[in-house]
Enzyme design. Sequence first.
Site, PDB file in Angstrom:
ATOM      1  N   HIS A  83       0.691  -1.323   0.027  1.00 44.21           N
ATOM      2  CA  HIS A  83      -0.194  -0.153  -0.019  1.00 44.21           C
ATOM      3  C   HIS A  83       0.790   1.322  -0.145  1.00 44.21           C
ATOM      4  O   HIS A  83       2.120   1.226   0.592  1.00 44.21           O
ATOM      5  CB  HIS A  83      -0.747   0.069   1.235  1.00 44.21           C
ATOM      6  CG  HIS A  83      -2.244  -0.901   0.878  1.00 44.21           C
ATOM      7  ND1 HIS A  83      -3.104  -1.022   2.119  1.00 44.21           N
ATOM      8  CD2 HIS A  83      -2.249  -2.066   0.060  1.00 44.21           C
ATOM      9  CE1 HIS A  83      -3.927  -2.063   1.631  1.00 44.21           C
ATOM     10  NE2 HIS A  83      -3.354  -2.511   0.564  1.00 44.21           N
ATOM     11  N   GLU A  85       0.582   3.950   1.829  1.00 42.84           N
ATOM     12  CA  GLU A  85       1.031   4.458   3.190  1.00 42.84           C
ATOM     13  C   GLU A  85       2.284   3.627   3.862  1.00 42.84           C
ATOM     14  O   GLU A  85       3.334   3.905   4.151  1.00 42.84           O
ATOM     15  CB  GLU A  85      -0.051   4.270   4.371  1.00 42.84           C
ATOM     16  CG  GLU A  85      -1.149   4.977   3.753  1.00 42.84           C
ATOM     17  CD  GLU A  85      -2.282   4.000   3.094  1.00 42.84           C
ATOM     18  OE1 GLU A  85      -3.160   4.206   3.175  1.00 42.84           O
ATOM     19  OE2 GLU A  85      -1.787   3.347   2.136  1.00 42.84           O
TER      20      GLU A  85
END
Length: 159
Positions: A83, A85
């Site tokens: 992901h 993040e």
Amino acid sequence: MGVEHEKRKSWDEYFLDIAKLVTERSTCLRRHVGAVLVRDKRILCTGYNGAPAGMRHCLELGCLRERLNIPAGERIEVCRGIHAEQNALVQAATFGVSVSGATLYCTHEPCITCAKMLVNARVRSFVVRERYPDEFGREFLKEAGVEVRHVEAAGKHSG
């Protein structure tokens, strides 16, 4: 004098626009996500979703989650990609950049896994554009005392 200037973007709009630009590097076939970690109005690092460095991307191999009909927000471990993040946190760690006290600007809300990592890294506020179908992640952030603000794109109205 006499020259009209357009209204200057807010800091939230500015960093969210950069997060949107970061999505252009995404190799996910389902959703392009961009993340920017910021402290004191300075960009610390960015991340987008895609396979780990040196690995083949879903653009080449296709999407396993699609083949298995896994809905968004479920069984996130069944994916080649990291992901956005997580990639931002990995970039910060790789280059020795502390993100403690930073704000996450992201095109989408974090999933529960990213939420746990960001909380542990002491990222204390999130500014996001779009929701992600992970109610547990939202509840976790609330319990952790993390401020999550949703900022709509300029010109977009909720209705």
